[in-house]
Design a protein around this motif. Structure first.
Motif, short mmCIF file in Angstrom:
data_model
loop_
_atom_site.label_atom_id
_atom_site.label_comp_id
_atom_site.label_asym_id
_atom_site.label_seq_id
_atom_site.Cartn_x
_atom_site.Cartn_y
_atom_site.Cartn_z
N GLN A 199 58.04 36.72 5.83
CA GLN A 199 57.46 35.74 4.50
C GLN A 199 58.06 36.48 3.63
O GLN A 199 58.44 35.20 2.82
N GLU B 254 61.83 34.97 3.49
CA GLU B 254 61.09 33.59 3.70
C GLU B 254 61.31 32.91 2.09
O GLU B 254 62.05 31.97 1.41
N ARG B 255 60.41 33.64 1.66
CA ARG B 255 59.99 33.36 0.03
C ARG B 255 60.97 33.66 -0.85
O ARG B 255 61.87 32.83 -1.63
N ARG C 238 64.50 34.14 0.23
CA ARG C 238 65.26 32.98 0.48
C ARG C 238 64.96 31.52 -0.14
O ARG C 238 65.97 31.03 -0.37
N ALA C 239 63.83 31.17 -0.06
CA ALA C 239 63.95 29.73 -0.79
C ALA C 239 63.91 29.55 -2.33
O ALA C 239 64.48 28.67 -2.63
N ARG D 20 69.55 30.94 6.28
CA ARG D 20 67.53 31.73 7.14
C ARG D 20 67.22 33.27 7.34
O ARG D 20 68.24 34.14 6.82
N VAL D 21 66.02 33.27 7.70
CA VAL D 21 65.52 34.14 8.19
C VAL D 21 65.30 34.61 9.54
O VAL D 21 64.79 33.72 10.33
N ALA E 68 62.94 33.47 11.79
CA ALA E 68 62.52 32.60 10.82
C ALA E 68 63.20 31.30 10.45
O ALA E 68 64.15 31.46 9.54
N GLY F 299 65.09 28.19 7.90
CA GLY F 299 65.65 28.38 7.19
C GLY F 299 65.87 26.63 6.86
O GLY F 299 65.84 26.07 7.39
#
Length: 394
Positions: free
Chosen positions: A321, A324-325, A327-328, A376-377, A392, A394
C-alpha cells in the motif's frame, strides 16, 4: 615562582601563540570550508603573541606595555573563542569580529585611567566574562560531544574561565604594588598560572587543529553517505547500516520490506529533455519520495534511476500500500517539469534470509512490473526463494 619567572612564562606563551598562528595559516590552506573560523583564531593568536611577547622588548619602567598586553589578551580570548564556537557547534557570533578587538581595547583604556588596582579588577572581570560566555556556549560540546576533540575544547575553555575567576578574586583582595603581568594570586598558585599560561596558547592551537580535523572528517563521512545529485543516502551508506536496521525492525515484531523503485523509460527522458532534464527529475524524486514514505524509512539512490527503500511495515500488505501511494503520487504530477512514472518491486525480508537474497527477490518483482507494462507495483509473494510474483495494479 618570582615575578620575573611569570614574565618569562608569558613571553614563552607569546612564542607559542605565534606558532599556533602559523598552524592556523597552514590549516586554512588545506581546508577552504573552515577558513572563516580558522582566520578568527589566526588573528587571535597573532594578537596574543604580540601582546605577550612585547614585554620582552620594552623597558620595565614603562606602564603602557601593561595596557597593550592586557588588551591583546582580552581581544585574543574573544577572537579565539569565536573561532572555537564556530568549529565546535557551528554557531557564528553575529556581531563583527572587529568589535572583539575594539570593545576590549576601549573598556580597558577607560579602566586604565582609574589606577592600577581598578584596572587589574576590570581586566580580570572582562576576561572572566568573555571566557565564561564561551564556556557556556560550548556546553553542548561538553555534555553531548560528537567527538573527543569537541569535549576537550569545551573542557579547556571551562578551565580557562575558572583561572580568570580565581584571578579576579586575587585582584579584588590584593593591596600591594602593581604587577606587570597582572596576576595577583599568591604563591604557589602563581607558579601554576605561569606554567599554564606558558603552555596554553600552544595547547589551544593544537586543539583547534584537532577540532578542524574532526569537522573535516565528519563532513567527509556525510558526503560519502549522501548521493550528491538527489541528497538521499548513498548505496554504500545504506549497506553499512542495513543489518542493524533489520535486527531492530524484527526485534520490534514488525516486518522488514524492500521497495526497489525504477523510473520508467528514463532513457527517453534523457533523450527528450537532455541529461540536465533527467538530473532534475532525479533531484525532484529525491525531494518527493521521502515525503510520501513513512518517517524513518531508509531511502537510497541505488544506481542510475533506481532507488531502494527499506520499509518498516506491519505487514507486506502495508508495504504494498505504501509503494502504491508512492507510485500514484508520482504519476499524478510532473516532477521537475517532466511527467514520469515508476515501477516498484516489493519483497519481504524475513529473519532467516540474507539481504542479498531479499534484494534479489525485489529485483524479480521489479522485473515483473516492467514486463507487465510498467507504472505498477508488484509484490514478490515468496521472498524466501519462491518464483511466483503477485501484482498490485497501477
Amino acid at each position: 615562582m618570582h615575578t620575573i619567572d611569570m614574565m618569562s612564562a608569558l613571553v614563552i606563551g607569546g612564542s607559542g601563540a605565534f606558532v599556533s598562528a602559523g598552524m592556523m595559516r597552514l590549516a586554512m590552506q588545506t581546508d577552504r570550508s573552515l577558513r572563516r573560523p580558522l582566520r578568527w583564531c589566526l588573528w587571535g593568536f597573532l594578537l596574543l603573541g604580540f601582546g605577550l611577547s612585547q614585554n620582552a622588548f620594552t623597558s620595565w619602567a614603562w606602564r603602557l606595555p601593561i595596557l597593550v598586553g592586557a588588551s591583546a589578551t582580552l581581544a585574543a580570548t574573544a577572537l579565539v573563542s569565536r573561532g572555537l564556537l564556530a568549529l565546535a557547534t557551528g554557531h557564528v557570533v553575529r556581531h563583527p569580529a572587529l568589535l572583539d578587538v575594539l570593545l576590549p581595547t576601549g573598556v580597558l583604556a577607560l579602566a586604565w585611567t582609574q589606577g592600577h588596582h581598578a584596572f587589574g579588577i576590570v581586566f580580570h572581570a572582562a576576561c572572566l566574562a568573555v571566557s565564561s560566555a564561551a564556556a557556556v556556549a560550548l556546553r553542548p560540546a561538553l555534555l553531548a560531544p560528537r567527538s573527543a576533540a569537541e569535549m576537550t575544547v569545551a573542557a579547556t575553555m571551562t578551565f580557562y574561565a575558572a583561572t580568570w575567576a580565581y584571578g579576579l578574586f586575587g585582584a579584588m583582595t590584593y593591596s600591594g604594588p602593581e604587577r606587570r603581568h597582572l596576576m595577583y594570586v599568591p604563591e604557589p598558585a602563581l607558579s601554576l598560572y605561569a606554567a599554564t599560561y606558558a603552555l596554553l596558547p600552544l595547547v589551544v592551537g593544537a586543539l583547534v587543529l584537532n577540532l578542524a580535523n574532526a569537522r573535516l572528517g565528519q563532513r567527509l563521512r556525510v558526503q560519502a553517505g549522501t548521493d550528491e545529485l538527489t541528497g538521499l543516502m548513498s548505496r554504500r551508506a545504506l549497506h553499512e547500516g542495513v543489518d542493524a536496521w533489520h535486527a531492530e525492525v524484527l526485534a520490534q515484531g514488525r516486518r522488514a520490506a524492500l521497495l526497489l523503485i525504477d523510473v520508467d523509460h528514463f532513457k527517453r527522458v534523457n533523450d527528450t529533455f537532455g541529461h540536465e532534464g533527467g538530473d532534475e527529475v532525479l533531484r525532484a524524486l529525491g525531494r518527493h519520495m521521502p515525503r510520501q514514505l513513512r518517517a524513518g524509512t531508509r531511502l537510497a539512490r541505488y544506481g542510475g534511476e533506481e532507488f531502494l527503500a527499506l520499509l518498516d511495515a506491519g505487514s507486506l500488505d502495508e508495504a504494498v500500500q505504501a509503494a502504491e501511494r508512492l507510485r500514484a503520487s508520482i504519476a499524478a504530477a510532473p516532477l521537475g517539469g517532466v511527467p514520469v512514472t515508476i515501477s516498484v518491486g516489493v519483497a519481504g525480508w524475513p529473519a532467516d534470509v540474507a539481504f542479498a537474497r531479499a534484494l534479489a527477490r525485489a529485483d524479480v518483482a521489479l522485473y515483473e512490473a516492467k514486463r507487465a507494462g510498467r507504472d505498477r507495483v508488484v509484490l514478490d509473494v515468496e521472498p524466501a526463494g519462491g518464483r511466483r510474483a503477485g501484482e498490485a495494479a497501477g
